[in-house]
Design a protein around this motif. Structure first.
Motif, PDB file in Angstrom:
ATOM      1  N   THR A  33       0.860   3.823  -3.078  1.00 23.37           N
ATOM      2  CA  THR A  33       0.561   5.351  -2.735  1.00 23.37           C
ATOM      3  C   THR A  33       1.651   6.389  -3.369  1.00 23.37           C
ATOM      4  O   THR A  33       1.436   7.196  -4.062  1.00 23.37           O
ATOM      5  CB  THR A  33       0.500   5.612  -1.289  1.00 23.37           C
ATOM      6  N   LEU A  34       2.981   5.739  -3.567  1.00 23.59           N
ATOM      7  CA  LEU A  34       3.932   6.603  -3.784  1.00 23.59           C
ATOM      8  C   LEU A  34       4.091   6.509  -5.373  1.00 23.59           C
ATOM      9  O   LEU A  34       4.435   7.564  -5.987  1.00 23.59           O
ATOM     10  CB  LEU A  34       5.325   6.186  -3.241  1.00 23.59           C
ATOM     11  N   ARG A  35       3.880   5.167  -5.756  1.00 26.30           N
ATOM     12  CA  ARG A  35       4.039   5.084  -7.069  1.00 26.30           C
ATOM     13  C   ARG A  35       2.795   5.560  -7.957  1.00 26.30           C
ATOM     14  O   ARG A  35       3.113   5.951  -9.237  1.00 26.30           O
ATOM     15  CB  ARG A  35       3.962   3.404  -7.318  1.00 26.30           C
ATOM     16  N   LYS A  36       1.613   5.693  -7.663  1.00 29.16           N
ATOM     17  CA  LYS A  36       0.519   6.124  -8.384  1.00 29.16           C
ATOM     18  C   LYS A  36       0.714   7.800  -8.501  1.00 29.16           C
ATOM     19  O   LYS A  36       1.114   8.325  -7.741  1.00 29.16           O
ATOM     20  CB  LYS A  36      -0.601   5.695  -7.767  1.00 29.16           C
ATOM     21  N   GLN A  37      -0.014   8.150  -9.647  1.00 28.61           N
ATOM     22  CA  GLN A  37      -0.061   9.472  -9.742  1.00 28.61           C
ATOM     23  C   GLN A  37      -1.413   9.938  -8.743  1.00 28.61           C
ATOM     24  O   GLN A  37      -2.568   9.280  -8.878  1.00 28.61           O
ATOM     25  CB  GLN A  37      -0.755  10.026 -11.261  1.00 28.61           C
ATOM     26  N   LEU A  38      -1.062  10.543  -7.892  1.00 31.16           N
ATOM     27  CA  LEU A  38      -2.250  11.042  -6.840  1.00 31.16           C
ATOM     28  C   LEU A  38      -3.214  11.952  -7.354  1.00 31.16           C
ATOM     29  O   LEU A  38      -4.228  11.954  -7.176  1.00 31.16           O
ATOM     30  CB  LEU A  38      -1.645  11.364  -5.466  1.00 31.16           C
ATOM     31  N   ARG A  72       0.722  -1.261  -0.086  1.00 27.79           N
ATOM     32  CA  ARG A  72      -0.175  -0.054  -0.030  1.00 27.79           C
ATOM     33  C   ARG A  72       0.780   1.317   0.072  1.00 27.79           C
ATOM     34  O   ARG A  72       0.613   2.165  -0.465  1.00 27.79           O
ATOM     35  CB  ARG A  72      -0.846   0.084   1.383  1.00 27.79           C
ATOM     36  N   PHE A  73       1.814   1.214   0.986  1.00 29.12           N
ATOM     37  CA  PHE A  73       2.699   2.481   0.841  1.00 29.12           C
ATOM     38  C   PHE A  73       3.632   2.539  -0.531  1.00 29.12           C
ATOM     39  O   PHE A  73       3.313   3.836  -0.980  1.00 29.12           O
ATOM     40  CB  PHE A  73       3.814   2.122   2.026  1.00 29.12           C
ATOM     41  N   LYS A 126       3.218  13.699  -7.181  1.00 31.82           N
ATOM     42  CA  LYS A 126       3.798  13.329  -8.690  1.00 31.82           C
ATOM     43  C   LYS A 126       3.569  11.947  -8.887  1.00 31.82           C
ATOM     44  O   LYS A 126       3.767  11.147  -8.232  1.00 31.82           O
ATOM     45  CB  LYS A 126       5.263  13.893  -8.713  1.00 31.82           C
ATOM     46  N   GLN A 127       3.506  11.757 -10.410  1.00 30.26           N
ATOM     47  CA  GLN A 127       3.485  10.645 -10.910  1.00 30.26           C
ATOM     48  C   GLN A 127       4.789  10.240 -10.822  1.00 30.26           C
ATOM     49  O   GLN A 127       5.835  10.614 -11.306  1.00 30.26           O
ATOM     50  CB  GLN A 127       3.025  10.513 -12.334  1.00 30.26           C
ATOM     51  N   LEU A 128       5.118   8.960  -9.987  1.00 28.83           N
ATOM     52  CA  LEU A 128       6.487   8.648  -9.924  1.00 28.83           C
ATOM     53  C   LEU A 128       7.176   7.809 -10.757  1.00 28.83           C
ATOM     54  O   LEU A 128       8.536   7.800 -10.992  1.00 28.83           O
ATOM     55  CB  LEU A 128       6.562   8.102  -8.537  1.00 28.83           C
ATOM     56  N   PRO A 154      -7.629  10.018  -6.617  1.00 28.12           N
ATOM     57  CA  PRO A 154      -8.494   8.854  -7.515  1.00 28.12           C
ATOM     58  C   PRO A 154      -8.950   7.675  -6.416  1.00 28.12           C
ATOM     59  O   PRO A 154      -8.483   7.794  -5.453  1.00 28.12           O
ATOM     60  CB  PRO A 154      -7.189   8.367  -8.293  1.00 28.12           C
TER      61      PRO A 154
END
Lengths: 197, 197, 197, 197
Positions: free
Chosen positions: C190-195, C186-187, D193-195, D150
DNA sequence: AATGAATGAGTGTTCATTCAT
DNA sequence: AATGAATGAACACTCATTCAT
């Protein structure tokens, strides 16, 4: 001179660990005092574990007593040898004083314990230590009895004066100053001036 | 001055427990030695818990130093008073010796710590204790400088002889025997015989 | 190799009490904190007297350091194994995070000391603990360096964000909720997606 | 508008010693930890004797609780003020994060106790401290709920990620580096940001 | 002849707390 | 509102000693 018999052949290292332990104990007792020295300290000094000491000695107090006895033995030996080399009473006393002082001072771990350690610290061994002290003192008693002195001189106080001053010496003595022999001579000179008949 | 209210007069009790503690410490240090005396021993002797001592003293070592200082103070006081009462140099030295000895024996709790305790045992206070000793000794140095003596006499060794013998006295002194005054006189007699010009 | 006697094979019992003690210390340090845990507590937990601990450890601080080291060792081992099983950078990071978290929670006694104990509490061992922390952190630094990221991303802050959040997790983690693996995913998700929408 | 009532007229320095004591306690708890700080330390810091503290506080634990509460009050105040100045949800979250971090770091003796002190250390006050923590956390929960995200984003993990990372920051933060505001922005940037490339 | 492990009592010291004043 | 003095329990640690191996 081949085949000359091994000289003396001193008892084949019988329990030489005991002697090692005693050396270490003597040194540490002198350097740090009896209470401040732990069995671990002594054991470490000879590369042993503290529990192992008990194979050689029953207790710490017994070690103190043994050091004390050995110290007395060594000082007495030195004094006796020095005295035997002289015949004239004042010179005998001076030789004894010098030997006593030398033994006390010249790195004699053992003999300082004799002076420094209050018999009280020895716990159960207190009585035996007092006896040892008395035995040793006897030598000076006799040397002073042999002096030719004016009748009004109290020989007991002469002994207490000299012996007390000698025993107190390690307190102020510094290596590099006068040798034990010089100190002894100065003490005796101070006392002898005109004391001789 | 009518009716002025009594100025409170509230119990002077200026830290009298500190004095009590010091008395107990002095006695126990003398009787058992410094290391063999525990803070619990001292506390029990005044009806306190060991932790409570620390309100009055920072550490056991500080107690030793305080005992030492008080001992030095008492002996010095006694010696100074005795010396002041005499004018003739030899009598001044004899008075000082007697007072020194008397103090060593009478206030023995305090003053014997002065003699018995090796500065080494004092840990951090070692330096201060050495200083106290030296200060006190200075008195005897001066008294001996004031003597009229034949030129060949080494005053340093005269001092070491007398002072050493005096300090060693508590080792053999037994109450009921000669008084400190007699002991001092005998010592001086022994030294003075013919030493005087 | 005839007749060679079985090589003693004497009980390997290689100081298993030390391990027991360390286990108890780890648990108690975690449960109560370092300062609030006494040597008596630790000793009692393994059925020993407090003094006996000192045969195995020199001091309480040394125990803390030992727990710390063992904690670091276990977490590092788990993380290294998890990372080795993956090749894709993001998956490697996720595996490391999951392993880190799992170790923090599973070996919690040991590894939480790593998180909970301020180096300041460790007294003399402060420096060595800081070093251990840094060494361990290095792993995450490298894993993040291996990621392919848009150039405007500050890798340092990415690491601080993830590593901080992971280390803080034991504060809120409750057994019975999501597994460490889920939390890690989940962490990372959360970081990987475009938020932003 | 004459005669307007004195504004608030905050109680005239009522028990200002209590505040002084609390300041000292906060500072010392942060610098040395709760257990390592003694009542004497706190008392000395304000020129008092340790017994006198008990006129103001019932126990050391009560002091910890008071420091904790005051810490929570101050951080909450700072965060609320910062949030109130913004309207856009992401900017509100960023402002809150920056204020949180600034309070935690910028010499805030009080607020670090909030993070550093495990509720467990508080003994009886454990429950109340847990409540205070939860209340405070609630603010971040709400700020994150207000974000437009999202649907597949798990808001709980977003909060745990950000809040954990923020709370962990004092561990690595060094004055002289980036300001709390910069750190907060970097964290939020990273999240926003989108990572992936 | 010595070790490894432990004991149990004791050490100096610290600490939160109490309370009469 | 604070002090001075003390408490009593606890603390980390040390030590002489024991004993199975």
């Amino acid at each position: 001179m081949p085949n000359s018999p091994a000289p003396a052949l001193r008892a084949p290292r019988q329990d030489n660990r005991r002697a090692q332990l005693l050396d270490a104990a003597a040194r540490l007792f002198r350097e740090q005092g009896f209470h401040a020295t732990s069995m671990r300290d002594i054991a470490k000094a000879v590369g042993m574990l503290s529990g192992s000491i008990y194979y050689h000695f029953d207790s710490k107090e017994e070690m103190l007593l043994a050091v004390y006895q050995e110290g007395e033995r060594r000082v007495a030996e030195a004094v006796d040898a020095a005295v035997a080399a002289e015949t004239e009473p004042w010179r005998r006393l001076e030789a004894a004083s010098a030997a006593h002082l030398r033994a006390l001072i010249a790195h004699r771990d053992y003999s300082q314990v004799m002076i420094q350690t209050s018999p009280r610290e020895a716990g159960g061994a207190e009585g035996r230590i007092r006896d040892l002290r008395r035995d040793y003192e006897q030598r000076f008693r006799r040397l002073i009895d042999d002096l030719k002195l004016p009748p009004e001189i109290d020989r007991r106080y002469l002994r207490l004066l000299l012996f007390g001053a000698l025993n107190w010496s390690p307190i102020w003595y510094r290596t590099g100053g006068d040798s034990p022999e010089i100190v002894a001579r100065r003490f005796l000179d101070t006392l002898r001036k005109q004391l001789e008949v």
